[in-house]
Design an enzyme around this catalytic site. Structure first.
Site, short mmCIF file in Angstrom:
data_model
loop_
_atom_site.label_atom_id
_atom_site.label_comp_id
_atom_site.label_asym_id
_atom_site.label_seq_id
_atom_site.Cartn_x
_atom_site.Cartn_y
_atom_site.Cartn_z
N CYS A 139 33.39 14.09 26.68
CA CYS A 139 31.93 14.11 26.75
C CYS A 139 31.47 14.95 27.94
O CYS A 139 31.50 14.49 29.09
CB CYS A 139 31.39 12.68 26.87
SG CYS A 139 29.59 12.58 27.01
N CYS A 142 28.47 13.61 29.86
CA CYS A 142 28.80 12.43 30.67
C CYS A 142 29.49 12.81 31.96
O CYS A 142 29.20 12.27 33.03
CB CYS A 142 29.72 11.49 29.89
SG CYS A 142 29.10 10.90 28.30
N ASP A 143 30.45 13.74 31.88
CA ASP A 143 31.37 13.97 32.99
C ASP A 143 31.26 15.35 33.65
O ASP A 143 31.91 15.59 34.66
CB ASP A 143 32.81 13.79 32.50
CG ASP A 143 33.06 12.39 31.95
OD1 ASP A 143 32.44 11.45 32.45
OD2 ASP A 143 33.86 12.26 31.00
#
Length: 313
Positions: A139, A142-143
């Site tokens: 992701c 997300c990261d």
């Protein structure tokens, strides 16, 4: 089971305790519905396995996915949701109440919300699982911010990979996209945008065969040209895998309408092909899969359940 040995009847059974399921449980229980939340392992789903969450509204400081999951679960139970730790093996949607067959018994409910989520498709490389959260990610949104100013790579050639590259181009120093073929499967609008990004390089006809590691973190990847067979090592701080997801819908055994990828076909309120059965979160057909969109799905599905039960007591 009830005291007489018969399956207990709930107003709504929610299968899966990720963000969508937890939100649905909170809303349903708060509305006064007898709510069962069925989870096979522990609340949170993929969220609970996320080391840091910093793009969820209301959390200015990065928090762990596990911590956020526990907060959501406690909130749902505070309104009366009952958590059942079991795995649903089969469903019967042919009549009401609906019946869920689990490993340790059965459960009956007037309505059902399927919120079993999806699991990222993996490359199947050695050490891939162990390095998840330490340079291997599924992701980018997300990261990505954890690799600000660093070189990273993406595996994939579809819309997700292209969108990830565009997102990461604003954060990372250089992004290499490794594409197995000599063409992107992504829609044309992504092609044009990628051409304008000076720090994005598309490497055609190339697959990742291995992950290089240094002190428990990703240090690079070993890639291979599928036409020439030539191999080389590329130093990167992160490997973003964007080859799709696999919905956790196998247990339905075709009893709801699915798309070709196995996602449950449902409208924005979560209504599926079976009246009284709803879908929320990553298991349903949708574009963006994030904690916030799962929460929204759960709230919508819970509201739809309340309306359905008013008309079908």
């Amino acid at each position: 089971m009830g005291a007489d040995g018969r399956s207990k009847l709930y107003d709504v059974a929610i299968i899966g305790a990720g963000p969508a399921g937890l939100t649905a449980a909170m809303y349903c229980a708060r509305a006064g519905l007898a709510t069962a939340l069925v989870e096979s392992i522990s609340p949170g789903g993929q969220l609970a396995q996320t080391e840091h969450v910093e793009n969820y509204p209301g959390f200015n400081q990065s928090t762990s996915g596990y911590e956020l999951s526990q907060i959501m679960h406690e909130q749902a139970e505070s309104f009366g949701a009952e958590t059942i730790y079991d795995e649903v093996a089969d469903v019967d949607f042919t009549g009401r109440p609906f019946v869920l067959t689990m490993a340790y018994g059965t459960l009956e409910a007037r309505a059902v919300i399927v919120a079993t989520g999806a699991r990222p498709a993996k490359l199947g490389l050695e050490r891939e699982d162990e390095l998840k959260g330490s340079g291997v990610s599924y992701c980018a949104t997300c990261d990505g911010n954890f690799y600000k100013g660093r070189d990273v790579c993406i595996v994939g050639g579809g819309d997700t990979a292209a969108a990830d590259a565009i997102y990461l181009s604003r954060i990372c120093r250089k992004i290499s996209i490794f594409v197995r073929k000599d063409v992107l499967r992504a829609t044309a609008i992504y092609h044009e945008k990628l051409k304008t990004l000076p720090n994005v390089e598309i490497v055609w006809n190339t697959v990742v065969d291995g992950i290089l590691e240094d002190d428990g973190r990703v240090a690079g990847v070993r890639v291979r040209d599928v036409k020439t067979g030539d191999e080389r090592e590329v130093p990167v701080s992160a490997l973003f895998v964007a080859i799709g997801t696999t919905p956790n819908s196998e247990f339905l055994n075709g009893k709801l309408e699915l798309d070709l990828q196995g996602n449950i076909v449902a409208d924005e309120m979560g209504r599926t092909s079976v009246p009284g059965v709803f879908a929320a979160g990553d298991v349903r057909v949708k574009e963006l899969r994030q904690v916030s969109t799962g929460v929204g799905d759960g709230a919508n599905a819970a509201d739809a359940v309340a309306g359905y039960l008013l008309q079908n007591p």
